[in-house]
Design a protein around this motif. Structure first.
Motif, PDB file in Angstrom:
ATOM      1  N   VAL A 139      41.591  51.130  28.157  1.00  0.00           N
ATOM      2  CA  VAL A 139      42.705  50.848  29.068  1.00  0.00           C
ATOM      3  C   VAL A 139      42.521  49.543  29.820  1.00  0.00           C
ATOM      4  O   VAL A 139      43.378  49.157  30.626  1.00  0.00           O
ATOM      5  N   GLY A 140      41.419  48.830  29.587  1.00  0.00           N
ATOM      6  CA  GLY A 140      41.232  47.529  30.215  1.00  0.00           C
ATOM      7  C   GLY A 140      40.761  47.582  31.644  1.00  0.00           C
ATOM      8  O   GLY A 140      41.209  46.789  32.482  1.00  0.00           O
ATOM      9  N   ALA A 141      39.838  48.498  31.966  1.00  0.00           N
ATOM     10  CA  ALA A 141      39.294  48.580  33.317  1.00  0.00           C
ATOM     11  C   ALA A 141      38.427  47.360  33.603  1.00  0.00           C
ATOM     12  O   ALA A 141      37.949  46.688  32.682  1.00  0.00           O
ATOM     13  N   VAL A 347      36.691  55.189  40.901  1.00  0.00           N
ATOM     14  CA  VAL A 347      36.593  55.282  39.447  1.00  0.00           C
ATOM     15  C   VAL A 347      35.153  55.518  39.016  1.00  0.00           C
ATOM     16  O   VAL A 347      34.866  56.375  38.167  1.00  0.00           O
ATOM     17  N   VAL A 348      34.212  54.771  39.594  1.00  0.00           N
ATOM     18  CA  VAL A 348      32.801  54.971  39.258  1.00  0.00           C
ATOM     19  C   VAL A 348      32.354  56.378  39.651  1.00  0.00           C
ATOM     20  O   VAL A 348      31.619  57.046  38.917  1.00  0.00           O
ATOM     21  N   GLY A 349      32.806  56.846  40.811  1.00  0.00           N
ATOM     22  CA  GLY A 349      32.442  58.189  41.241  1.00  0.00           C
ATOM     23  C   GLY A 349      32.974  59.279  40.342  1.00  0.00           C
ATOM     24  O   GLY A 349      32.323  60.317  40.148  1.00  0.00           O
ATOM     25  N   TRP A 350      34.150  59.056  39.778  1.00  0.00           N
ATOM     26  CA  TRP A 350      34.747  60.067  38.914  1.00  0.00           C
ATOM     27  C   TRP A 350      34.269  59.940  37.469  1.00  0.00           C
ATOM     28  O   TRP A 350      34.480  60.849  36.661  1.00  0.00           O
ATOM     29  N   SER A 351      33.629  58.841  37.136  1.00  0.00           N
ATOM     30  CA  SER A 351      33.184  58.607  35.753  1.00  0.00           C
ATOM     31  C   SER A 351      31.760  59.128  35.557  1.00  0.00           C
ATOM     32  O   SER A 351      30.847  58.366  35.246  1.00  0.00           O
ATOM     33  N   ALA A 400      41.706  58.294  32.412  1.00  0.00           N
ATOM     34  CA  ALA A 400      42.767  57.329  32.090  1.00  0.00           C
ATOM     35  C   ALA A 400      43.961  57.449  33.042  1.00  0.00           C
ATOM     36  O   ALA A 400      44.448  56.433  33.552  1.00  0.00           O
ATOM     37  N   PRO A 401      44.475  58.673  33.321  1.00  0.00           N
ATOM     38  CA  PRO A 401      45.554  58.773  34.314  1.00  0.00           C
ATOM     39  C   PRO A 401      45.158  58.247  35.691  1.00  0.00           C
ATOM     40  O   PRO A 401      45.975  57.647  36.389  1.00  0.00           O
ATOM     41  N   LEU A 402      43.891  58.467  36.082  1.00  0.00           N
ATOM     42  CA  LEU A 402      43.434  57.951  37.378  1.00  0.00           C
ATOM     43  C   LEU A 402      43.487  56.432  37.403  1.00  0.00           C
ATOM     44  O   LEU A 402      43.934  55.819  38.387  1.00  0.00           O
ATOM     45  N   LEU A 403      43.050  55.800  36.328  1.00  0.00           N
ATOM     46  CA  LEU A 403      43.078  54.344  36.254  1.00  0.00           C
ATOM     47  C   LEU A 403      44.508  53.813  36.307  1.00  0.00           C
ATOM     48  O   LEU A 403      44.787  52.805  36.965  1.00  0.00           O
ATOM     49  N   ARG A 404      45.416  54.491  35.625  1.00  0.00           N
ATOM     50  CA  ARG A 404      46.821  54.045  35.651  1.00  0.00           C
ATOM     51  C   ARG A 404      47.406  54.222  37.049  1.00  0.00           C
ATOM     52  O   ARG A 404      48.160  53.365  37.532  1.00  0.00           O
ATOM     53  N   TRP A 405      47.072  55.313  37.702  1.00  0.00           N
ATOM     54  CA  TRP A 405      47.577  55.572  39.058  1.00  0.00           C
ATOM     55  C   TRP A 405      47.068  54.513  40.036  1.00  0.00           C
ATOM     56  O   TRP A 405      47.789  54.090  40.942  1.00  0.00           O
ATOM     57  N   LEU A 406      45.840  54.058  39.831  1.00  0.00           N
ATOM     58  CA  LEU A 406      45.255  53.049  40.699  1.00  0.00           C
ATOM     59  C   LEU A 406      45.667  51.630  40.308  1.00  0.00           C
ATOM     60  O   LEU A 406      45.307  50.669  40.998  1.00  0.00           O
ATOM     61  N   MET A 408      44.731  49.934  37.563  1.00  0.00           N
ATOM     62  CA  MET A 408      43.552  49.205  37.083  1.00  0.00           C
ATOM     63  C   MET A 408      43.510  49.151  35.565  1.00  0.00           C
ATOM     64  O   MET A 408      42.437  49.067  34.965  1.00  0.00           O
ATOM     65  N   THR A 409      44.670  49.192  34.936  1.00  0.00           N
ATOM     66  CA  THR A 409      44.729  49.145  33.471  1.00  0.00           C
ATOM     67  C   THR A 409      45.374  47.846  33.044  1.00  0.00           C
ATOM     68  O   THR A 409      46.583  47.668  33.141  1.00  0.00           O
ATOM     69  N   SER A 410      44.564  46.924  32.592  1.00  0.00           N
ATOM     70  CA  SER A 410      45.067  45.628  32.153  1.00  0.00           C
ATOM     71  C   SER A 410      44.198  45.116  31.029  1.00  0.00           C
ATOM     72  O   SER A 410      42.966  45.170  31.111  1.00  0.00           O
ATOM     73  N   ALA A 411      44.843  44.627  29.986  1.00  0.00           N
ATOM     74  CA  ALA A 411      44.105  44.071  28.851  1.00  0.00           C
ATOM     75  C   ALA A 411      44.071  42.545  28.882  1.00  0.00           C
ATOM     76  O   ALA A 411      43.557  41.910  27.977  1.00  0.00           O
ATOM     77  N   ASP A 412      44.613  41.932  29.975  1.00  0.00           N
ATOM     78  CA  ASP A 412      44.687  40.470  30.022  1.00  0.00           C
ATOM     79  C   ASP A 412      43.301  39.834  30.007  1.00  0.00           C
ATOM     80  O   ASP A 412      43.090  38.785  29.403  1.00  0.00           O
TER      81      ASP A 412
END
Length: 533
Positions: A139-141, A347-351, A400-406, A408-412
């Protein structure tokens, strides 16, 4: 069980692994869940022989390649840059989690001994970030998050397994505090020193080996050469394997030549995937025996303990990231570090899912103590399995849903890294072609062909970079002029120039380790048929 039955059981487990992975891909459920359920279902089939895995097999067959591979494929530059938060995560949170779980287990299940409770804590304390990092990369974190997780997973296995070994020793013979500290120093220092010596010897041996197949055999044997002698000498085999893997992996992927590196990487990934899958199947096959013994204990107490253990595993990590980590910036001197934004810390805490390493540790619990069956083993195995499955599903599938909600999903970032790297490699190739042409060392027609090919790649990279960063200086300014060695020599020289450009980008911090590995893999695939350098 006869040798023939052992072979049949092994073949059946491999078939279960294949079926489970294919089924998981179709139903989009984590492989681990499907494999455990398949193993559990087969375990209840009447007439099939019971599968009992000796703890020594788990320790000697599964653990060495698993911990070695994680160290071997690590990112050295990123790990050095984030060394302080990684060590804090890998050491402090692992130890705190282990002892917190041990305390809860000991209080809720008082008939479980303190060393056995510590062994459980050590088994489920280390994270297995394979699933988490795969989601993050997809997801590009941010790269820093992936680096923290992979670096933590590299170190915390050694911490947990060292504590586990001391706990198992204490089950047999009580150890005083002073003796325990002395043994810990001996185990850790010996493992580190032996791992480095082993890596140096293997590196010297590989430098004299030219045959690609022999190189691959040495690569596969290395984790066992590091692990088994260290354990026999009373050192930490895990730390020895980690040190050997890290040393060899940071020196040209274990000194494997380019012509066999791609094959070696594929083989290693396949071996690791097979070992992890077999561990989950073996857990399922043993669960029915665990369920038969568990009724001897209070179901309510077991359920309550499992719930508390899972909450502790998740809670300790979240508390560290959200409460303690922000305070580290106030540490004096060079001890402090930037803990990151609240979103990154969350994110780190949940991973923190647990995986194959935790299963391998739990399944290596002794079957007997002083000649008598170890009564706590089924309970500890049940609790460890519950933690692994719960965190894999609960955290792995919600990351993945958490990252999208925050947001933080970018592939740039990865797209820009790729474009910059391809642009630099293309320019380096063109410069080398012009140099060889000017010295009349290559045929002009061959030089013209490859000049046009790499000029096209440069223009494509510039176009991609322009869509990401309009107006960048690197998107313009490359003029490709038109245009008595043969084509093989020219290709070899072009590849060499591209490798040098790629290495400079990585050394200068322009691209991350993941992109560096991916592009080097592309170069490796074009080179196996060329003469070895």
């Amino acid at each position: 069980m006869s040798a023939e039955n052992h072979i049949l059981v092994g073949f059946g487990i491999v078939l279960l692994v294949l079926a489970g992975r294919l089924l998981a891909g179709r139903v989009r459920i984590p492989d681990a869940i499907v494999l455990v359920l398949l193993g559990l279902a087969v375990g209840y089939v009447p007439g099939l022989p019971e599968v009992e895995v000796p703890p020594q097999v788990v320790l000697l067959v599964f653990l060495p390649p698993l911990v070695f591979s994680s160290a071997f494929f690590s990112a050295p530059r990123e790990l050095r840059a984030e060394a302080r938060p990684i060590v804090a995560l890998a050491v402090v949170t692992t130890l705190v989690t282990a002892f917190a779980i041990a305390g809860i287990t000991y209080l809720v299940l008082p008939d479980v001994t303190w060393p056995a409770a510590i062994a459980l804590g050590a088994a489920v304390a280390p994270t297995d970030t394979v699933a988490a990092s795969a989601v993050l990369k997809r997801v590009g974190a941010p790269r820093r998050i992936v680096t923290l997780l992979e670096g933590e997973s590299l170190i915390n296995d050694g911490v947990a397994l060292t504590l586990f070994g001391l706990a198992v020793s204490a089950m047999v013979q009580p150890v005083g505090f002073a003796d325990g500290v002395g043994e810990l120093v001996w185990v850790v220092a010996g493992g580190l020193v032996y791992g480095l010596v082993c890596a140096l010897v293997i590196a010297a041996a590989r430098a004299r080996v030219r045959d690609g197949n022999t190189q691959l055999v040495i690569s596969l044997l290395t984790p066992f050469l590091a692990y088994i002698p260290a354990e026999q000498a009373g050192f930490s085999g895990v730390l020895a394997a980690v040190v050997a893997g890290f040393y060899l992996g940071t020196r040209g992927e274990g000194l494997l030549p380019a012509r066999v590196r791609a094959t070696g990487r594929t083989i290693w990934h396949g071996v690791v995937a097979l070992l992890e899958s077999v561990l989950f199947v073996l857990l399922g096959l043993q669960l029915h025996e665990v369920f038969e013994i568990l009724p001897e204990r209070s179901p309510a107490a077991l359920l309550w303990t499992a719930t508390l253990v899972v909450l502790t595993v998740v809670g300790v990590r979240l508390v560290w990231q959200l409460v303690v980590a922000p305070l580290t910036r106030y540490l004096p001197g060079r001890l402090g570090w930037d803990p990151g934004t609240p979103a990154e810390r969350l994110v780190v805490g949940w991973s923190g899912p647990r995986g194959a390493i935790s299963l391998a540790i739990a399944m290596s619990l002794p079957l007997t103590l002083d000649g008598e069956p170890f009564p706590d083993r089924p309970v500890l195995l049940f609790l460890a399995g519950t933690v692994v499955l719960t965190t894999l599903v609960g955290q792995g599938m919600t990351l993945a849903p958490l990252l999208r909600w925050l947001g933080m999903t970018s592939a740039d970032d990865s797209r820009e890294e790729l474009a910059r790297a391809q642009l630099a490699m293309g320019r380096a190739a063109l410069a080398r072609i012009d140099e060889l042409t000017a010295d009349e060392r290559v045929d002009a027609p061959a030089a013209q062909t490859y000049r046009e090919l790499h000029a096209l790649r440069v223009r494509q990279a510039q176009a991609r970079l322009a869509t990401i960063q309009p107006g960048s200086d690197e998107t313009s300014g490359t003029e490709v002029p038109p245009t008595r060695h043969g084509t093989v020599f020219l290709r070899n020289e072009i590849t060499r120039a591209e490798r040098e450009a790629l290495s400079r980008l990585y050394d200068d911090g322009e691209i991350g380790h993941e992109m560096f590995q991916a592009l080097r893999r592309e170069l490796d695939l074009t080179e196996p048929h060329l003469p070895a350098r």
